[in-house]
Design an enzyme around this catalytic site. Structure first.
Site, short mmCIF file in Angstrom:
data_model
loop_
_atom_site.label_atom_id
_atom_site.label_comp_id
_atom_site.label_asym_id
_atom_site.label_seq_id
_atom_site.Cartn_x
_atom_site.Cartn_y
_atom_site.Cartn_z
N PHE A 1 0.77 -1.28 -0.05
CA PHE A 1 -0.05 -0.11 -0.01
C PHE A 1 0.89 1.31 0.05
CE2 PHE A 1 -2.12 2.81 3.69
CZ PHE A 1 -2.67 3.46 2.64
N ASN B 1 8.39 -9.57 -2.20
CA ASN B 1 7.85 -10.95 -2.37
C ASN B 1 6.52 -11.08 -2.30
OD1 ASN B 1 7.02 -10.42 0.41
ND2 ASN B 1 8.32 -12.38 1.13
N THR C 1 2.23 -9.71 1.38
CA THR C 1 0.87 -8.94 1.68
C THR C 1 0.87 -7.94 0.46
OG1 THR C 1 2.08 -7.42 3.20
CG2 THR C 1 1.05 -9.35 4.09
N VAL D 1 13.22 -10.17 0.85
CA VAL D 1 14.60 -9.20 1.43
C VAL D 1 15.24 -9.67 2.58
CG1 VAL D 1 13.48 -7.10 0.35
CG2 VAL D 1 12.90 -7.50 2.59
N SER E 1 7.25 -5.39 5.34
CA SER E 1 7.01 -5.93 6.63
C SER E 1 5.22 -6.05 6.19
CB SER E 1 7.22 -4.87 7.92
OG SER E 1 6.35 -5.57 8.74
N ALA F 1 10.87 2.38 7.89
CA ALA F 1 9.36 2.93 8.09
C ALA F 1 9.09 2.06 9.45
CB ALA F 1 8.47 2.03 7.06
N TYR G 1 5.33 -8.13 15.53
CA TYR G 1 5.19 -6.69 14.91
C TYR G 1 6.09 -5.67 15.67
CZ TYR G 1 3.77 -2.70 11.92
OH TYR G 1 3.54 -1.87 11.47
N THR H 1 -2.15 5.03 8.76
CA THR H 1 -2.70 5.83 7.42
C THR H 1 -3.53 4.92 6.49
OG1 THR H 1 -0.48 6.66 7.76
CG2 THR H 1 -1.20 6.66 5.27
N ARG I 1 -7.78 -4.38 8.41
CA ARG I 1 -7.64 -2.88 9.19
C ARG I 1 -8.81 -2.02 9.08
NH1 ARG I 1 -1.34 -1.07 7.24
NH2 ARG I 1 -1.90 -2.10 5.21
P1 NAD Z 1 1.61 -3.43 3.16
O1 NAD Z 1 1.38 -4.96 3.79
O2 NAD Z 1 0.67 -3.13 2.10
O3 NAD Z 1 3.12 -3.58 2.22
C1 NAD Z 1 4.02 -4.30 2.94
C2 NAD Z 1 5.12 -4.72 1.82
O4 NAD Z 1 6.02 -5.43 2.29
C3 NAD Z 1 4.23 -5.80 0.99
O5 NAD Z 1 4.32 -5.57 -0.35
C4 NAD Z 1 4.73 -7.09 1.29
O6 NAD Z 1 4.58 -7.85 0.08
C5 NAD Z 1 6.36 -6.76 1.46
N1 NAD Z 1 7.00 -7.55 2.16
C6 NAD Z 1 6.65 -8.28 3.31
N2 NAD Z 1 7.57 -8.81 3.67
C7 NAD Z 1 8.50 -9.19 2.82
C8 NAD Z 1 9.80 -9.61 2.53
N3 NAD Z 1 10.45 -10.54 3.40
N4 NAD Z 1 10.52 -9.62 1.42
C9 NAD Z 1 10.10 -8.39 0.30
N5 NAD Z 1 8.77 -8.02 0.68
C10 NAD Z 1 8.30 -8.21 1.66
O7 NAD Z 1 1.65 -2.67 4.41
P2 NAD Z 1 1.71 -0.87 4.37
O8 NAD Z 1 0.68 -0.38 5.07
O9 NAD Z 1 1.95 -0.38 2.93
O10 NAD Z 1 3.11 -0.85 5.15
C11 NAD Z 1 4.23 -0.36 4.63
C12 NAD Z 1 5.35 -0.22 5.86
O11 NAD Z 1 4.79 0.96 6.69
C13 NAD Z 1 5.39 -1.48 6.74
O12 NAD Z 1 6.80 -1.66 7.07
C14 NAD Z 1 4.67 -0.77 7.90
O13 NAD Z 1 5.07 -1.45 9.26
C15 NAD Z 1 4.91 0.53 8.13
N6 NAD Z 1 3.62 1.10 8.61
C16 NAD Z 1 2.54 1.20 8.19
C17 NAD Z 1 1.51 2.16 8.78
C18 NAD Z 1 0.05 2.09 7.92
O14 NAD Z 1 -0.78 2.59 8.52
N7 NAD Z 1 -0.15 1.76 6.65
C19 NAD Z 1 1.56 2.39 9.97
C20 NAD Z 1 2.79 2.21 10.74
C21 NAD Z 1 3.75 1.73 9.79
N1 UDP Z 2 -11.13 -2.21 14.61
C1 UDP Z 2 -12.53 -2.41 14.66
N2 UDP Z 2 -13.04 -3.04 13.53
C2 UDP Z 2 -12.56 -3.65 12.70
C3 UDP Z 2 -11.00 -3.57 12.62
C4 UDP Z 2 -10.44 -2.88 13.53
O1 UDP Z 2 -13.41 -1.99 15.57
O2 UDP Z 2 -13.14 -4.51 11.60
C5 UDP Z 2 -10.39 -1.39 15.49
C6 UDP Z 2 -9.26 -2.22 16.05
O3 UDP Z 2 -9.66 -2.79 17.23
C7 UDP Z 2 -8.36 -0.98 16.61
C8 UDP Z 2 -8.63 0.23 15.66
O4 UDP Z 2 -9.72 -0.37 14.94
O5 UDP Z 2 -8.84 -0.35 17.79
C9 UDP Z 2 -7.55 0.18 14.38
O6 UDP Z 2 -7.48 -1.15 13.88
P1 UDP Z 2 -6.39 -1.42 12.70
O7 UDP Z 2 -6.36 -2.94 12.65
O8 UDP Z 2 -6.73 -0.59 11.68
O9 UDP Z 2 -5.01 -0.92 13.35
P2 UDP Z 2 -4.23 -0.65 14.58
O10 UDP Z 2 -3.97 0.73 15.04
O11 UDP Z 2 -4.85 -1.51 15.60
O12 UDP Z 2 -2.83 -1.39 14.31
#
Ligand code: NAD
Ligand code: UDP
Length: 333
Positions: A17, A39, A42, A64, A82, A121, A152, A182, A193
């Site tokens: 994403f 890979n 997700t 990776v 991740s 990240a 995590y 996000t 999520r």
């Molecule tokens: P996502 O799952 O959409 O993206 C993660 C990507 O990493 C995926 O494309 C997955 O295939 C890849 N990946 C996982 N393990 C791998 C591996 N071993 N080798 C190669 N690729 C691998 O999630 P996202 O929401 O886009 O999150 C991206 C990053 O941002 C993550 O590190 C996450 O922890 C961090 N992050 C996201 C949020 C959010 O709200 N979206 C919040 C906090 C932190």
């Molecule tokens: N949550 C919810 N219903 C759902 C999915 C999540 O009420 O179908 C709640 C979850 O318990 C958390 C918040 O929404 O309190 C945000 O969850 P999310 O999984 O998006 O991310 P988190 O901030 O917990 O990593």
């Protein structure tokens, strides 16, 4: 001219994403080449399927946690690889720990070898179920080391530790983005999520699955704002962690109502059990990002939800199987 112009950039997890939005932004800013290593555990190749049209983009299937070898210069390494949704990392506990540890070190090795800037990240999960509110970067957090979220949280905490170790030991120019919730287009509808869950439920007219009593709070940042923050952080010289997120906080019940209002429909509230260790409150203190990066979110939740809903409406339509018409029937049409 933009500062990513002419740069060669590697994005670990580029087909996810956030990763796909980052690759897109870097290409739009004139990067010479963007290479995504993913890979697809997700992520989804469709997220980056059209990026070649924006410039020199390569989507490479690679885990990776295996060594990363890239010929030629690299200016920036962004590590977004991740699983990130609580359901994903509960289903992929070992993979999550391994990518947080081995994947991050492989990315750091690449950055060291190439003299590149390395951006990690990281996450608000560093703070766990926090006692300090809103969360400032100098709060060390309240994390259960053996709970269901620990695979995590602890991987990300280790990630910050090894990033700082490479910075202190080898002088790698490192950046730590602590990303708060996000949302936006290209989230997986079924990633569990709350944003895709409620948006999908609203569009299908189903009940909203609120976990617990819905009084827990979150703060939702639109993806465009977040990517802007990541870009500014990468271009800065700030080594200490920086919170990136939207400080507008709301309960999950209020969020369900906001999605209902934006979608113009949806079902009732269906209360279901609260997952273990679900943080009760979360809101970033973004003073550091404001002061050091001149960054703050600009997109309101209402605007962000409109764009997100529009994308999910299309995705639902496109990804539903096309109706099958028999030839005889077709001939009569
Ligand atoms: P996502 O799952 O959409 O993206 C993660 C990507 O990493 C995926 O494309 C997955 O295939 C890849 N990946 C996982 N393990 C791998 C591996 N071993 N080798 C190669 N690729 C691998 O999630 P996202 O929401 O886009 O999150 C991206 C990053 O941002 C993550 O590190 C996450 O922890 C961090 N992050 C996201 C949020 C959010 O709200 N979206 C919040 C906090 C932190
Ligand atoms: N949550 C919810 N219903 C759902 C999915 C999540 O009420 O179908 C709640 C979850 O318990 C958390 C918040 O929404 O309190 C945000 O969850 P999310 O999984 O998006 O991310 P988190 O901030 O917990 O990593």
């Amino acid at each position: 001219m933009n500062e990513f112009h002419g740069k060669r950039i590697v994005v670990l997890g580029g087909a996810g994403f956030l990763g796909s939005h980052l690759c897109e932004r870097l290409l739009r800013e004139g990067a010479e080449e963007v290479i995504s290593l993913d890979n697809f555990i997700t992520g989804d190749p469709r997220n980056v399927a059209e990026l070649q049209m924006l410039g020199d983009f390569l989507s490479v299937r690679h885990d990776v946690t295996d060594p990363i070898r890239i010929a030629g210069p690299v200016d920036y390494v962004f590590n977004l690889a991740s699983p990130a949704s609580p359901i994903d990392y509960a289903q992929l506990p070992i993979e999550t720990l391994r990518v947080g540890a081995l994947g991050t070190e492989n990315g750091l090795r690449l950055a060291r070898e190439k003299g590149a800037v390395f951006l990690q990240a990281s996450t608000s999960e560093i703070y766990g179920d926090p006692f300090v509110h809103p969360q400032r970067e100098d709060y060390w957090g309240n994390v259960n080391p053996i709970g269901p979220r620990s695979v995590y949280d602890e991987a990300k905490r280790y990630g910050e530790a090894i990033v700082m170790a490479y910075h202190r030991t080898y002088g790698v120019r490192t950046r730590l983005a602590r990303i708060f919730n996000t949302y936006g287009p290209r989230m997986r509808l079924a990633d569990g999520r709350v944003v895709p869950a409620f948006v999908g439920q609203a569009l299908r007219g189903e009940d909203f699955t609120v976990f617990g009593d819905g009084s827990q709070t979150r703060s939702f940042c639109y993806v465009r704002d977040l990517i802007d923050g990541l870009a500014r952080l990468a271009l800065s010289n700030v080594t200490e962690p920086v919170n990136l997120g939207n400080p507008r906080e709301m309960t999950i019940l209020e969020f369900a109502e906001a999605v209902r209002a934006a979608a113009g429909g949806g079902g009732r509230i269906l209360f279901t059990p609260l997952p273990k260790d679900d943080p009760k409150q979360r809101r970033p203190d973004i003073t550091r990002a404001r002061t050091l990066l001149g960054w703050e979110p600009r997109v309101s939740l209402e605007e962000g939800l409109v764009e997100t809903l529009a994308w999910f409406r299309k995705a639902l339509a496109v990804r539903a199987p096309a109706p099958l018409v028999e030839f005889n029937e077709f001939a009569r049409m």
